[in-house]
Design a protein around this motif. Structure first.
Motif, PDB file in Angstrom:
ATOM      1  N   ASP A  54     -14.756  76.925  52.934  1.00 42.30           N
ATOM      2  CA  ASP A  54     -13.232  77.499  54.435  1.00 42.30           C
ATOM      3  C   ASP A  54     -12.530  78.544  53.700  1.00 42.30           C
ATOM      4  O   ASP A  54     -11.361  78.443  54.955  1.00 42.30           O
ATOM      5  N   ASN A 145     -20.100  60.223  46.806  1.00 40.40           N
ATOM      6  CA  ASN A 145     -20.112  58.366  47.741  1.00 40.40           C
ATOM      7  C   ASN A 145     -20.812  57.999  48.628  1.00 40.40           C
ATOM      8  O   ASN A 145     -20.342  58.375  50.005  1.00 40.40           O
ATOM      9  N   ILE A 180     -22.429  59.228  59.254  1.00 39.22           N
ATOM     10  CA  ILE A 180     -21.421  59.178  59.020  1.00 39.22           C
ATOM     11  C   ILE A 180     -20.109  59.830  58.262  1.00 39.22           C
ATOM     12  O   ILE A 180     -20.904  60.149  57.668  1.00 39.22           O
ATOM     13  N   GLN A 188     -18.825  70.294  60.296  1.00 38.47           N
ATOM     14  CA  GLN A 188     -20.072  71.352  59.975  1.00 38.47           C
ATOM     15  C   GLN A 188     -20.578  70.720  60.193  1.00 38.47           C
ATOM     16  O   GLN A 188     -21.883  71.891  60.732  1.00 38.47           O
ATOM     17  N   ARG A 205     -13.931  57.001  61.351  1.00 43.40           N
ATOM     18  CA  ARG A 205     -13.316  56.440  60.255  1.00 43.40           C
ATOM     19  C   ARG A 205     -12.033  56.972  61.252  1.00 43.40           C
ATOM     20  O   ARG A 205     -10.488  55.746  61.612  1.00 43.40           O
TER      21      ARG A 205
HETATM   22  O1  N01 Z   1     -15.214  64.316  52.457  1.00 47.00           O
HETATM   23  P1  N01 Z   1     -13.678  63.322  53.737  1.00 47.00           P
HETATM   24  P2  N01 Z   1     -16.250  65.566  52.752  1.00 47.00           P
HETATM   25  N1  N01 Z   1     -17.330  53.963  56.360  1.00 47.00           N
HETATM   26  O2  N01 Z   1     -13.674  62.688  51.923  1.00 47.00           O
HETATM   27  C1  N01 Z   1     -15.616  58.946  56.330  1.00 47.00           C
HETATM   28  C2  N01 Z   1     -14.587  70.076  50.169  1.00 47.00           C
HETATM   29  N2  N01 Z   1     -15.689  70.288  51.029  1.00 47.00           N
HETATM   30  O3  N01 Z   1     -17.497  65.545  52.337  1.00 47.00           O
HETATM   31  O4  N01 Z   1     -11.044  60.112  57.012  1.00 47.00           O
HETATM   32  C3  N01 Z   1     -16.681  54.771  57.328  1.00 47.00           C
HETATM   33  O5  N01 Z   1     -13.558  65.164  53.518  1.00 47.00           O
HETATM   34  C4  N01 Z   1     -14.133  59.156  55.876  1.00 47.00           C
HETATM   35  O6  N01 Z   1     -13.198  58.584  56.988  1.00 47.00           O
HETATM   36  P3  N01 Z   1     -11.552  58.280  55.938  1.00 47.00           P
HETATM   37  C5  N01 Z   1     -12.803  70.058  50.213  1.00 47.00           C
HETATM   38  O7  N01 Z   1     -12.319  69.907  49.437  1.00 47.00           O
HETATM   39  C6  N01 Z   1     -15.105  71.602  51.252  1.00 47.00           C
HETATM   40  O8  N01 Z   1     -16.279  66.328  54.296  1.00 47.00           O
HETATM   41  O9  N01 Z   1     -11.768  58.088  54.555  1.00 47.00           O
HETATM   42  N3  N01 Z   1     -16.478  56.540  57.557  1.00 47.00           N
HETATM   43  C7  N01 Z   1     -13.929  60.697  56.564  1.00 47.00           C
HETATM   44  O10 N01 Z   1     -13.268  61.223  57.523  1.00 47.00           O
HETATM   45  C8  N01 Z   1     -13.513  68.049  51.382  1.00 47.00           C
HETATM   46  O11 N01 Z   1     -11.918  68.242  51.808  1.00 47.00           O
HETATM   47  C9  N01 Z   1     -15.484  72.008  52.640  1.00 47.00           C
HETATM   48  O12 N01 Z   1     -11.272  57.346  57.008  1.00 47.00           O
HETATM   49  C10 N01 Z   1     -15.835  56.586  56.031  1.00 47.00           C
HETATM   50  C11 N01 Z   1     -15.721  61.399  55.310  1.00 47.00           C
HETATM   51  O13 N01 Z   1     -16.134  59.989  55.208  1.00 47.00           O
HETATM   52  C12 N01 Z   1     -14.020  67.996  50.044  1.00 47.00           C
HETATM   53  O14 N01 Z   1     -14.675  68.705  50.014  1.00 47.00           O
HETATM   54  C13 N01 Z   1     -16.653  71.750  52.826  1.00 47.00           C
HETATM   55  C14 N01 Z   1     -16.559  55.815  54.730  1.00 47.00           C
HETATM   56  C15 N01 Z   1     -14.939  61.729  54.880  1.00 47.00           C
HETATM   57  O15 N01 Z   1     -14.940  63.026  54.335  1.00 47.00           O
HETATM   58  C16 N01 Z   1     -14.673  66.430  51.280  1.00 47.00           C
HETATM   59  O16 N01 Z   1     -15.003  66.743  51.928  1.00 47.00           O
HETATM   60  C17 N01 Z   1     -17.072  70.671  53.035  1.00 47.00           C
HETATM   61  C18 N01 Z   1     -16.928  53.986  54.927  1.00 47.00           C
HETATM   62  N4  N01 Z   1     -17.059  53.584  54.112  1.00 47.00           N
HETATM   63  C19 N01 Z   1     -16.172  69.780  51.826  1.00 47.00           C
HETATM   64  N5  N01 Z   1     -16.355  56.376  53.232  1.00 47.00           N
HETATM   65  C20 N01 Z   1     -15.628  73.627  52.948  1.00 47.00           C
HETATM   66  O17 N01 Z   1     -14.964  74.851  52.095  1.00 47.00           O
HETATM   67  C21 N01 Z   1     -15.782  58.283  53.876  1.00 47.00           C
HETATM   68  N6  N01 Z   1     -15.962  57.587  55.560  1.00 47.00           N
HETATM   69  C22 N01 Z   1     -15.802  74.091  53.702  1.00 47.00           C
END
Ligand code: N01
Length: 531
Positions: A54, A145, A180, A188, A205
């Motif tokens: 990003d 996680n 999920i 993405q 969620r």
């Molecule tokens: O993880 P997240 P991520 N039951 O924790 C949901 C970096 N990053 O891997 O919002 C159902 O943000 C959770 O829901 P909620 C960046 O710093 C960067 O996507 O907690 N759902 C959420 O929707 C980023 O912030 C890039 O209610 C559950 C999702 O899962 C960090 O990594 C790209 C759940 C988790 O979202 C993490 O991003 C990717 C459950 N029990 C990542 N538990 C780039 O630079 C969790 N959720 C592009």
């Protein structure tokens, strides 16, 4: 048992740079140990479909060497996962680092022996090493996680976590797939796979705010501009709170009437990028201003998603914009206009269990071939706790941090002498354009080691009082911010059952943080116990 001066855990951005500094600048006998079979860290593990950074490419890399910066060409506005891996391989080759990296070894424990002033490190391949300085370059987001949902072990299909994606291509073609999670990763994955799967069911969620990325190929003119402006860019990313090149505007949302304001929002929306939040100076600070930005985003989503019920689920925000990590997307909202994509609102229709064939929610039962967990990480503390660290007087990190992570500057931990962390809890880390933070940390650690060596000192650890003060400073800044208004946020440990509920990173911005670190160094580490 081989003895090193320094052992570095991890061979991502931070491990690689730290290895270069310790080995080539301080002339320390150094080994980096890496769990994966190659370098890359985050970008080694996050091979999920659509993985892309990003941060804008010309800011997402090392700036310590003009030669390294200028001999690499980014071709897109946002680099893809495998492009970043190629970049790191290029850096590794330039610095000749691989010969001092041990791959395929996961640390199982690290214990400090006070009498000998040494750390003893064990790996899952039964290798044992001793070292004087231990540097954890394990990343902030590397402990995946997978929520403990009843029945997962009974699922007959395959399941994957975005942060531990298999090397071998996962065939999703014509599969019925569950996803999920709708954070940065999930947002993405979904548009990338929606085109090839038979059906995609997304379990949300919490609705997320997402801004268009507007990725594009960089023109030769832009590439030249970035390369020619190396020094300017290097200076600029040190000045902004998040280590990006964009600065916050100097006017409030309320300095304009609605027409002027919308014009500014529209321009930022059309441009895309994380800079959207910076088009006024109070969006990330004041609830009233924030509400106006969040309403603008909501209107954009409502105008994109045709099914009103789905659009409502996607915009039923329960937190201010930017109180959780804002995400960037490429056609995320558009996929909900496809016939093969379904959205489940876990707030009203929660998952009851995973079955042999799929997922049972309160109101539905689905069959799936594959389940994708885009469910994030046990952020910041998780990767360190998994090392089973034991400090002075047999103090275990997991006990010492049972109520909250205690560090000084996110760089060192009381009772854990000569143990350094790159981007640890209590540092700006995840709130920044990460390579900028990494360079600052690696350089601070290197200077500190240089000081200890020059002064012939045995060990260093922060005073407990310094770490208490630092914890209070983080609490004070976090309480005054919008971050604490998010209901479930990994910034404050809400996503992991049993994790202490405290704000983990330092929210005061990089320049302020850098000044504090520089002062500590200049004043010869008064906040530390040095023997
Ligand atoms: O993880 P997240 P991520 N039951 O924790 C949901 C970096 N990053 O891997 O919002 C159902 O943000 C959770 O829901 P909620 C960046 O710093 C960067 O996507 O907690 N759902 C959420 O929707 C980023 O912030 C890039 O209610 C559950 C999702 O899962 C960090 O990594 C790209 C759940 C988790 O979202 C993490 O991003 C990717 C459950 N029990 C990542 N538990 C780039 O630079 C969790 N959720 C592009």
């Amino acid at each position: 048992m081989i003895k090193f001066d320094t052992i570095i855990i991890g061979a991502g951005f931070s491990g690689l740079y730290q290895l270069h500094k310790c080995r080539d600048e301080l002339n320390l006998k150094t080994l980096a140990i890496e769990e994966g079979s190659d370098i890359g860290g985050t970008w080694y593990w996050n091979r999920y479909p659509g993985a892309r950074c990003d941060s804008e490419s010309h800011t997402y890399g090392f700036t310590f060497s003009e030669k390294i910066y200028k001999n690499w060409t980014w071709k897109e506005k946002y680099p893809k996962q495998n492009t970043i891996l190629k970049y790191l391989k290029y850096v590794e080759k330039k610095l000749d680092l691989k010969k001092d990296i041990l791959f395929n070894n996961k640390i199982t424990s690290a214990k400090y022996f006070e009498r000998k002033n040494l750390w003893k490190i064990k790996t899952n391949k039964n290798k044992v090493f001793l070292c004087k300085y231990l540097i954890c370059a394990v990343g902030s987001l590397s402990a995946a996680n997978i929520p403990k949902i009843k029945g997962l072990n009974k699922f007959e299909g395959n399941y994957y976590h975005t942060g531990k994606w298999p090397k071998k291509k996962v065939n999703l073609k014509n599969n019925v797939v569950a996803q999920i999670g709708t954070g940065s990763s999930g947002i993405q994955v979904a548009p990338t796979i929606a085109k090839e799967v038979k059906k995609l069911v997304i379990f949300q969620r919490t609705p997320n705010y997402s801004i268009p990325a507007r990725n594009k190929k960089l023109t030769q003119d832009l590439i030249r501009k970035y390369l020619d402006n190396y020094k300017k860019i290097k200076k600029l990313i040190k000045k902004t709170p998040g280590g990006h090149t964009f600065s916050f505007a100097n006017k409030s949302v309320f300095d304009c009437n609605k027409i002027e304001r919308d014009k500014i929002f529209e321009k930022a929306w059309a441009k895309g990028s994380l800079a959207f939040r910076a088009c006024f100076n109070d969006i990330t600070k004041k609830l009233k201003a924030n509400k106006i930005a969040s309403n603008f985003i909501k209107e954009k989503i409502l105008a994109t998603v045709k099914d009103k019920k789905i659009a409502k689920i996607l915009t039923n925000f329960d937190h201010p914009f930017t109180s959780k990590r804002p995400t960037l997307n490429t056609n995320y909202y558009e996929i909900f206009n496809r016939d093969n994509v379904e959205l489940i609102d876990l707030k009203t229709n929660p998952i009851i269990k995973i079955t042999k064939k799929g997922i049972k929610t309160k109101n539905n039962e689905f069959n799936f071939d594959k389940i994708i967990f885009a469910t994030g990480y046990d952020a910041l503390t998780g990767p360190l706790l998994s090392l089973n660290l034991e400090g002075k007087n047999k103090i275990k990190l997991k006990n010492f941090w049972s109520k909250s992570p205690k560090t000084y500057l996110g760089l060192m931990i009381p009772n854990f002498p000569n143990l350094f962390i790159i981007q640890g809890p209590g540092s700006p880390s995840v709130l920044t354009n990460v390579p900028v933070q990494i360079e600052q940390h690696v350089e601070w650690v290197t200077n500190c080691l240089g000081f200890l060596i020059r002064k012939n000192k045995k060990s260093i650890e922060p005073k407990l009082s310094s770490s208490k003060k630092w914890g209070n400073e983080i609490k004070k800044l976090a309480n005054a911010s919008l971050y604490m208004k998010a209901k479930i946020s990994w910034y404050k440990g809400d996503n992991i059952p049993g994790k202490p509920k405290v704000f983990i990173p330092y929210p005061g911005g990089l320049p302020r943080y850098r000044n504090i670190c520089n002062k500590v160094e200049k004043n010869r580490y008064k906040e530390f116990l040095i023997k």
